[in-house]
Design a protein around this motif. Sequence first.
Motif, PDB file in Angstrom:
ATOM      1  N   GLY A  40       0.816  -1.207   0.000  1.00  0.00           N
ATOM      2  CA  GLY A  40       0.000   0.000   0.000  1.00  0.00           C
ATOM      3  C   GLY A  40       0.847   1.253   0.000  1.00  0.00           C
ATOM      4  N   ARG A  41       0.211   2.386   0.296  1.00  0.00           N
ATOM      5  CA  ARG A  41       0.901   3.676   0.258  1.00  0.00           C
ATOM      6  C   ARG A  41       1.382   4.098   1.639  1.00  0.00           C
ATOM      7  NH1 ARG A  41      -2.869   7.999  -1.845  1.00  0.00           N
ATOM      8  NH2 ARG A  41      -4.512   6.639  -1.029  1.00  0.00           N
ATOM      9  N   THR A  42       2.480   4.816   1.668  1.00  0.00           N
ATOM     10  CA  THR A  42       2.948   5.473   2.891  1.00  0.00           C
ATOM     11  C   THR A  42       2.950   6.973   2.637  1.00  0.00           C
ATOM     12  OG1 THR A  42       5.273   5.300   2.230  1.00  0.00           O
ATOM     13  CG2 THR A  42       4.364   3.511   3.571  1.00  0.00           C
ATOM     14  N   ALA A  53      -6.359  11.100   4.589  1.00  0.00           N
ATOM     15  CA  ALA A  53      -6.225   9.796   5.246  1.00  0.00           C
ATOM     16  C   ALA A  53      -6.446   9.900   6.748  1.00  0.00           C
ATOM     17  CB  ALA A  53      -4.839   9.222   4.960  1.00  0.00           C
ATOM     18  N   VAL A  68       1.592   7.760   7.800  1.00  0.00           N
ATOM     19  CA  VAL A  68       0.365   7.013   7.540  1.00  0.00           C
ATOM     20  C   VAL A  68       0.691   5.847   6.622  1.00  0.00           C
ATOM     21  CG1 VAL A  68      -1.896   7.073   6.379  1.00  0.00           C
ATOM     22  CG2 VAL A  68      -1.194   8.968   7.848  1.00  0.00           C
ATOM     23  N   ILE A  70      -1.445   3.299   4.393  1.00  0.00           N
ATOM     24  CA  ILE A  70      -2.745   2.861   3.871  1.00  0.00           C
ATOM     25  C   ILE A  70      -2.556   1.423   3.431  1.00  0.00           C
ATOM     26  CG2 ILE A  70      -4.560   3.272   2.179  1.00  0.00           C
ATOM     27  CD1 ILE A  70      -3.737   6.191   2.123  1.00  0.00           C
ATOM     28  N   SER A  95     -10.432   2.921  10.457  1.00  0.00           N
ATOM     29  CA  SER A  95     -11.059   2.475   9.214  1.00  0.00           C
ATOM     30  C   SER A  95     -11.898   3.610   8.646  1.00  0.00           C
ATOM     31  CB  SER A  95     -11.890   1.218   9.452  1.00  0.00           C
ATOM     32  OG  SER A  95     -12.835   1.413  10.495  1.00  0.00           O
ATOM     33  N   ALA A 111      -4.212   2.954   8.286  1.00  0.00           N
ATOM     34  CA  ALA A 111      -5.559   3.090   7.731  1.00  0.00           C
ATOM     35  C   ALA A 111      -5.942   1.769   7.085  1.00  0.00           C
ATOM     36  CB  ALA A 111      -5.591   4.217   6.707  1.00  0.00           C
ATOM     37  N   THR A 112      -7.044   1.177   7.559  1.00  0.00           N
ATOM     38  CA  THR A 112      -7.462  -0.141   7.069  1.00  0.00           C
ATOM     39  C   THR A 112      -8.601  -0.053   6.053  1.00  0.00           C
ATOM     40  OG1 THR A 112      -9.002  -0.393   8.922  1.00  0.00           O
ATOM     41  CG2 THR A 112      -6.768  -1.241   9.232  1.00  0.00           C
ATOM     42  N   ARG A 113      -8.853   1.134   5.513  1.00  0.00           N
ATOM     43  CA  ARG A 113     -10.032   1.331   4.676  1.00  0.00           C
ATOM     44  C   ARG A 113      -9.999   0.535   3.380  1.00  0.00           C
ATOM     45  NH1 ARG A 113      -8.105   7.482   3.308  1.00  0.00           N
ATOM     46  NH2 ARG A 113      -6.944   7.031   1.384  1.00  0.00           N
ATOM     47  N   GLU A 114      -8.788   0.094   2.934  1.00  0.00           N
ATOM     48  CA  GLU A 114      -8.694  -0.673   1.691  1.00  0.00           C
ATOM     49  C   GLU A 114      -8.873  -2.177   1.912  1.00  0.00           C
ATOM     50  OE1 GLU A 114      -8.519   0.800  -1.232  1.00  0.00           O
ATOM     51  OE2 GLU A 114      -8.493   2.748  -0.226  1.00  0.00           O
ATOM     52  N   GLY A 132     -12.023  -2.739   6.304  1.00  0.00           N
ATOM     53  CA  GLY A 132     -12.358  -1.467   5.678  1.00  0.00           C
ATOM     54  C   GLY A 132     -13.826  -1.287   5.365  1.00  0.00           C
TER      55      GLY A 132
END
Length: 491
Positions: A40-42, A53, A68, A70, A95, A111-114, A132
């Motif tokens: 994922g992204r940082t 985020a 962060v 993601i 989330s 962030a667990t939204r994905e 998420g």
Amino acid sequence: MLETSMNDLPNTHPTPPVPLDDGTGLTRPDLADLAASVRGRTLRPGDEGFDQACSGWLLTVEHRPAVVVIAADAADVAAAVRFAVRTGRPVAVQSTGHGKSVPADGAVFIATRELRELSVDPDAGTARIGAGLRWGDVLAATAEHGLVPLCGSSEQVGVMGYLTGGGLPLTGRTYGFAADHVRSLDLVTADGVLRTVSPEREPDLFWAVRGGKSNFGVVVAAEIELLPLRTIYGGELSYPVPDAGRAAHVLGFYLAWAKEQPEEMSTSVSLLRFPDVPQLPTEYRGRSLVVIRVVHMGDEEEGARLVEPLRALGPEKDTCAAMPYTRITGIYQDPKNPVSVHLRSALLHEPDEEAVRELVSFIDPSAPGTGPFPGLELRHLGGALNRAPGRPHAVSTQGAAFHLWLRVPAPAGQGETARATADQALERLRRWDTGAMLPGFLFDHDSSPERVRRAYTEADYRRLAAIKAAYDPDHLFRINHTIPPATGPSF
């Protein structure tokens, strides 16, 4: 003899990497290592998407993490946890942001939204849900099979924060807490290990996470039981109250009526007073209302019969009817967009006549003032909520009759005023306060360990602290309503 100056010697003590000038204390190699370890992204402060985020549904709390992550999958979560340990930082997790109440300053923010895994097993009557997802996602998927989850009043709420807080469903008197119906949880603990916990596998941790929220790890998925339901009987009845006498009559009638209801009937009552300001719709501006909401787990005829005494009070609005279970969250009409409010909660004894007078004083139209006016909701407890669950967990009503949820508008610059209003409201109701709370309704004011302790029985709190010491002895997961690890024989 050849002389060698100090300047000619090799540098055996290389200069440590210089932290970035973003105030986080992290170095470029730190961040490069983290970015290389995740799919994922940082993001760090100043990066595009960083502020988004960190945002959430509750606007009165701001996060300022060091970085962060993601997460794209559970492996990313584990990598982020290991990075936090290596760099000596706490972990925060979010989330949807509905439970945002403790600032994640300086933390590794996951962030667990994905994590949007969702599968339904109609034969087993279960669903596997990623961290998420929101309840609206789950309702849409399970309803195709004639199965439904025990959700709360908003389809926008994230599943994991709700389940780990215990979950107070709209059908709670019939089916108990949502945590009763969790079969297993996948979570990453402080050692960076992904574990699946259940009644058979690490049962102590399984018990603790259902009620202990994010104190024990980052939950990435859950398997829950579904119920074979298609329709309910429910809706709201709204009563304008031109004076305190009318308000007291409606509230007193509701409280007496609620005590006589079977467990198939779950209800709440809200007391609302709106300022006379042009920003509000005409139907609310300058008015006081008592709003009763009902959810009956039976047929339409029986539901209508039970609600008839409330109809005899002459509501201005009456939406009670048979409806698909998928519309259950619409009964409460919770906000779908982010809000700026100050939230508080309590568990109450059975209100008496004096309590009725005190409660209606908050919405007395003759009382002076322009706000902020606290909105109060009393959710009727009892029934299955007061019985021991088949899969024990750390959530309990502790014998309370009602759950109080208090909301005070907090526009920009008025946060302290909103907090003071909430404090005053709870102080006026202290006589009926049991002193206990529900862990799923702890907000920013409740973040101290002393207040968190009120959300559990003494025996449960001690057990939670002991399990915390076993799985997170260094208190990595402390950006939350924290339960410190037990220390010393006197604990």
